[in-house]
Structures are given as C-alpha cells and as structure tokens.
Design a protein around this motif. Structure first.
Motif, PDB file in Angstrom:
ATOM      1  N   LEU A 223       0.824  -1.210   0.000  1.00  0.00           N
ATOM      2  CA  LEU A 223       0.000   0.000   0.000  1.00  0.00           C
ATOM      3  C   LEU A 223       0.854   1.253   0.000  1.00  0.00           C
ATOM      4  O   LEU A 223       0.565   2.214  -0.708  1.00  0.00           O
ATOM      5  N   GLY A 224       1.904   1.241   0.801  1.00  0.00           N
ATOM      6  CA  GLY A 224       2.798   2.391   0.835  1.00  0.00           C
ATOM      7  C   GLY A 224       3.431   2.634  -0.522  1.00  0.00           C
ATOM      8  O   GLY A 224       3.546   3.774  -0.975  1.00  0.00           O
ATOM      9  N   GLY A 225       3.806   1.555  -1.218  1.00  0.00           N
ATOM     10  CA  GLY A 225       4.396   1.690  -2.546  1.00  0.00           C
ATOM     11  C   GLY A 225       3.401   2.192  -3.573  1.00  0.00           C
ATOM     12  O   GLY A 225       3.724   3.037  -4.407  1.00  0.00           O
ATOM     13  N   VAL A 226       2.181   1.692  -3.518  1.00  0.00           N
ATOM     14  CA  VAL A 226       1.152   2.093  -4.479  1.00  0.00           C
ATOM     15  C   VAL A 226       0.683   3.516  -4.224  1.00  0.00           C
ATOM     16  O   VAL A 226       0.495   4.299  -5.149  1.00  0.00           O
ATOM     17  N   LEU A 227       0.474   3.865  -2.962  1.00  0.00           N
ATOM     18  CA  LEU A 227      -0.106   5.160  -2.623  1.00  0.00           C
ATOM     19  C   LEU A 227       0.923   6.273  -2.503  1.00  0.00           C
ATOM     20  O   LEU A 227       0.565   7.434  -2.408  1.00  0.00           O
ATOM     21  N   GLY A 228       2.183   5.922  -2.477  1.00  0.00           N
ATOM     22  CA  GLY A 228       3.225   6.940  -2.369  1.00  0.00           C
ATOM     23  C   GLY A 228       3.721   7.073  -0.939  1.00  0.00           C
ATOM     24  O   GLY A 228       3.113   6.579  -0.001  1.00  0.00           O
ATOM     25  N   GLU A 229       4.854   7.771  -0.803  1.00  0.00           N
ATOM     26  CA  GLU A 229       5.501   7.868   0.504  1.00  0.00           C
ATOM     27  C   GLU A 229       4.607   8.524   1.539  1.00  0.00           C
ATOM     28  O   GLU A 229       4.531   8.078   2.672  1.00  0.00           O
ATOM     29  N   LYS A 230       3.908   9.602   1.171  1.00  0.00           N
ATOM     30  CA  LYS A 230       3.128  10.342   2.158  1.00  0.00           C
ATOM     31  C   LYS A 230       2.055   9.463   2.784  1.00  0.00           C
ATOM     32  O   LYS A 230       1.947   9.370   3.990  1.00  0.00           O
ATOM     33  N   THR A 231       1.250   8.819   1.965  1.00  0.00           N
ATOM     34  CA  THR A 231       0.206   7.950   2.503  1.00  0.00           C
ATOM     35  C   THR A 231       0.827   6.736   3.179  1.00  0.00           C
ATOM     36  O   THR A 231       0.356   6.285   4.212  1.00  0.00           O
ATOM     37  N   GLY A 232       1.896   6.212   2.604  1.00  0.00           N
ATOM     38  CA  GLY A 232       2.574   5.063   3.193  1.00  0.00           C
ATOM     39  C   GLY A 232       3.097   5.361   4.580  1.00  0.00           C
ATOM     40  O   GLY A 232       3.033   4.519   5.479  1.00  0.00           O
ATOM     41  N   ALA A 233       3.599   6.572   4.787  1.00  0.00           N
ATOM     42  CA  ALA A 233       4.113   6.952   6.102  1.00  0.00           C
ATOM     43  C   ALA A 233       3.002   6.930   7.138  1.00  0.00           C
ATOM     44  O   ALA A 233       3.197   6.429   8.249  1.00  0.00           O
ATOM     45  N   LEU A 234       1.837   7.448   6.777  1.00  0.00           N
ATOM     46  CA  LEU A 234       0.727   7.447   7.724  1.00  0.00           C
ATOM     47  C   LEU A 234       0.250   6.026   8.006  1.00  0.00           C
ATOM     48  O   LEU A 234       0.053   5.656   9.167  1.00  0.00           O
ATOM     49  N   ILE A 235       0.093   5.217   6.975  1.00  0.00           N
ATOM     50  CA  ILE A 235      -0.337   3.823   7.148  1.00  0.00           C
ATOM     51  C   ILE A 235       0.651   3.080   8.044  1.00  0.00           C
ATOM     52  O   ILE A 235       0.268   2.407   8.994  1.00  0.00           O
ATOM     53  N   ASN A 236       1.938   3.224   7.740  1.00  0.00           N
ATOM     54  CA  ASN A 236       2.965   2.553   8.552  1.00  0.00           C
ATOM     55  C   ASN A 236       2.984   3.086   9.977  1.00  0.00           C
ATOM     56  O   ASN A 236       3.173   2.326  10.928  1.00  0.00           O
ATOM     57  N   GLY A 237       2.807   4.389  10.132  1.00  0.00           N
ATOM     58  CA  GLY A 237       2.813   4.990  11.458  1.00  0.00           C
ATOM     59  C   GLY A 237       1.674   4.500  12.328  1.00  0.00           C
ATOM     60  O   GLY A 237       1.882   4.121  13.490  1.00  0.00           O
ATOM     61  N   VAL A 238       0.470   4.486  11.769  1.00  0.00           N
ATOM     62  CA  VAL A 238      -0.694   4.009  12.535  1.00  0.00           C
ATOM     63  C   VAL A 238      -0.516   2.533  12.892  1.00  0.00           C
ATOM     64  O   VAL A 238      -0.780   2.122  14.024  1.00  0.00           O
ATOM     65  N   ALA A 239      -0.024   1.740  11.943  1.00  0.00           N
ATOM     66  CA  ALA A 239       0.214   0.319  12.225  1.00  0.00           C
ATOM     67  C   ALA A 239       1.257   0.143  13.324  1.00  0.00           C
ATOM     68  O   ALA A 239       1.097  -0.696  14.214  1.00  0.00           O
ATOM     69  N   ALA A 240       2.314   0.941  13.288  1.00  0.00           N
ATOM     70  CA  ALA A 240       3.364   0.856  14.318  1.00  0.00           C
ATOM     71  C   ALA A 240       2.813   1.241  15.688  1.00  0.00           C
ATOM     72  O   ALA A 240       3.142   0.604  16.700  1.00  0.00           O
ATOM     73  N   LEU A 241       1.960   2.269  15.728  1.00  0.00           N
ATOM     74  CA  LEU A 241       1.375   2.679  17.006  1.00  0.00           C
ATOM     75  C   LEU A 241       0.479   1.580  17.569  1.00  0.00           C
ATOM     76  O   LEU A 241       0.548   1.252  18.753  1.00  0.00           O
ATOM     77  N   LYS A 242      -0.352   1.000  16.717  1.00  0.00           N
ATOM     78  CA  LYS A 242      -1.235  -0.081  17.177  1.00  0.00           C
ATOM     79  C   LYS A 242      -0.427  -1.302  17.605  1.00  0.00           C
ATOM     80  O   LYS A 242      -0.778  -1.974  18.567  1.00  0.00           O
ATOM     81  N   ALA A 243       0.668  -1.569  16.904  1.00  0.00           N
ATOM     82  CA  ALA A 243       1.516  -2.723  17.232  1.00  0.00           C
ATOM     83  C   ALA A 243       2.265  -2.542  18.543  1.00  0.00           C
ATOM     84  O   ALA A 243       2.768  -3.499  19.110  1.00  0.00           O
ATOM     85  N   SER A 244       2.338  -1.305  19.035  1.00  0.00           N
ATOM     86  CA  SER A 244       3.056  -1.065  20.282  1.00  0.00           C
ATOM     87  C   SER A 244       2.244  -1.490  21.508  1.00  0.00           C
ATOM     88  O   SER A 244       2.704  -1.350  22.630  1.00  0.00           O
ATOM     89  N   GLY A 245       1.036  -2.020  21.278  1.00  0.00           N
ATOM     90  CA  GLY A 245       0.245  -2.581  22.367  1.00  0.00           C
ATOM     91  C   GLY A 245      -0.698  -1.608  23.052  1.00  0.00           C
ATOM     92  O   GLY A 245      -1.220  -1.911  24.124  1.00  0.00           O
ATOM     93  N   ILE A 246      -0.902  -0.452  22.462  1.00  0.00           N
ATOM     94  CA  ILE A 246      -1.837   0.503  23.058  1.00  0.00           C
ATOM     95  C   ILE A 246      -3.039   0.670  22.134  1.00  0.00           C
ATOM     96  O   ILE A 246      -2.940   0.436  20.935  1.00  0.00           O
TER      97      ILE A 246
END
Length: 143
Positions: free
Chosen positions: A79-102
C-alpha cells in the motif's frame, strides 16, 4: 523544551510507560517528517532539539526486518508503494502505534498531549501549519 522532556510529560499525562511513549512520539514525529512540507518540518524540528533524532529512530518508512512482518507487513509495504511515501508513512505509522500494544484512545491521548507540548515548544502557529499539511494525521489523533 527538548524531545526527551516532551516524552516525559506525555508519558505522565497519558499514563503510558516511558519506552512506549518514546515510540509513540518518535512515530508521530516520523510521520510528520515524511508527510509535511520540508521547510515547515525543518523549522519545527529546529525548535524541538532531539525530535529529528527520535523521528529517525522510529522511522515509519524504514525497511522491515529481514524475514519478519508477515502478511500485514507485506500489505503495508504494498500500500505504501502504491499510494506513495506520504500515505505510506501514515499507514505505517498508525500500524506501528497499534503494534506497540496501546489502543486508539491511548494513542489519541498521547498524540493530543504531544501536540500540546509541541505547541509550547515550537509555537502554536508553526505547529498548526505543520499539522494542517497532514490532515489525515490530525484525524487519527482526534485533533
């Protein structure tokens, strides 16, 4: 006010462990670094010593560790590759936050507190301009 002080305040106000708070703050800083316009984000980081280092430490666009991640990591990368860096950064960021257990409520509390502290350090106008350039992050943080 430096990034370490902000992490300490966010940790106390959001009721989160210091290490988790550092990851949340660093992840949000990284999303801002990737999604916001260059001069605005440079000016913002210049006002908060250590924020750029924290963003780099928790870089949301860094390659996933070799052999790890599974399907969700692959999907995020695609998704990050298809949507570009800007959208990919947000997608990855939200996933990383959720993965941190909160949960999202904790993410929003930490994010809101981080933005309040950033406004105190960098000024409300600069912080507002930065956030206005990343409206999707504002909605994820409940701002």
């Amino acid at each position: 006010m430096d990034a370490h002080s902000i992490v300490t305040i966010v940790s106390q106000k959001a009721g989160l462990d210091q290490a988790v708070t550092e990851k949340v703050d660093g992840t949000i800083f990284s999303v801002l670094e990737h999604e916001a316009e260059g001069t605005t984000v440079s000016s913002f980081f210049a006002k908060i010593p250590g924020a750029d280092a924290l963003a780099q430490k928790y870089d949301v666009m860094a390659a996933a560790p070799a052999g790890g991640g599974g399907f969700l990591s692959s999907l995020q990368g695609a998704l990050g590759g298809v949507l570009g860096e800007k959208t990919g950064a947000l997608i990855n960021g939200v996933a990383a936050l959720k993965a941190s257990g909160i949960d999202m409520a904790q993410i929003q509390k930490a994010g809101t507190t981080l933005i309040q502290q950033a406004e105190a350090a960098a000024g409300p106008q600069l912080t507002g301009k930065l956030l206005d350039s990343v409206p999707s992050l504002k909605s994820h943080l409940g701002l």
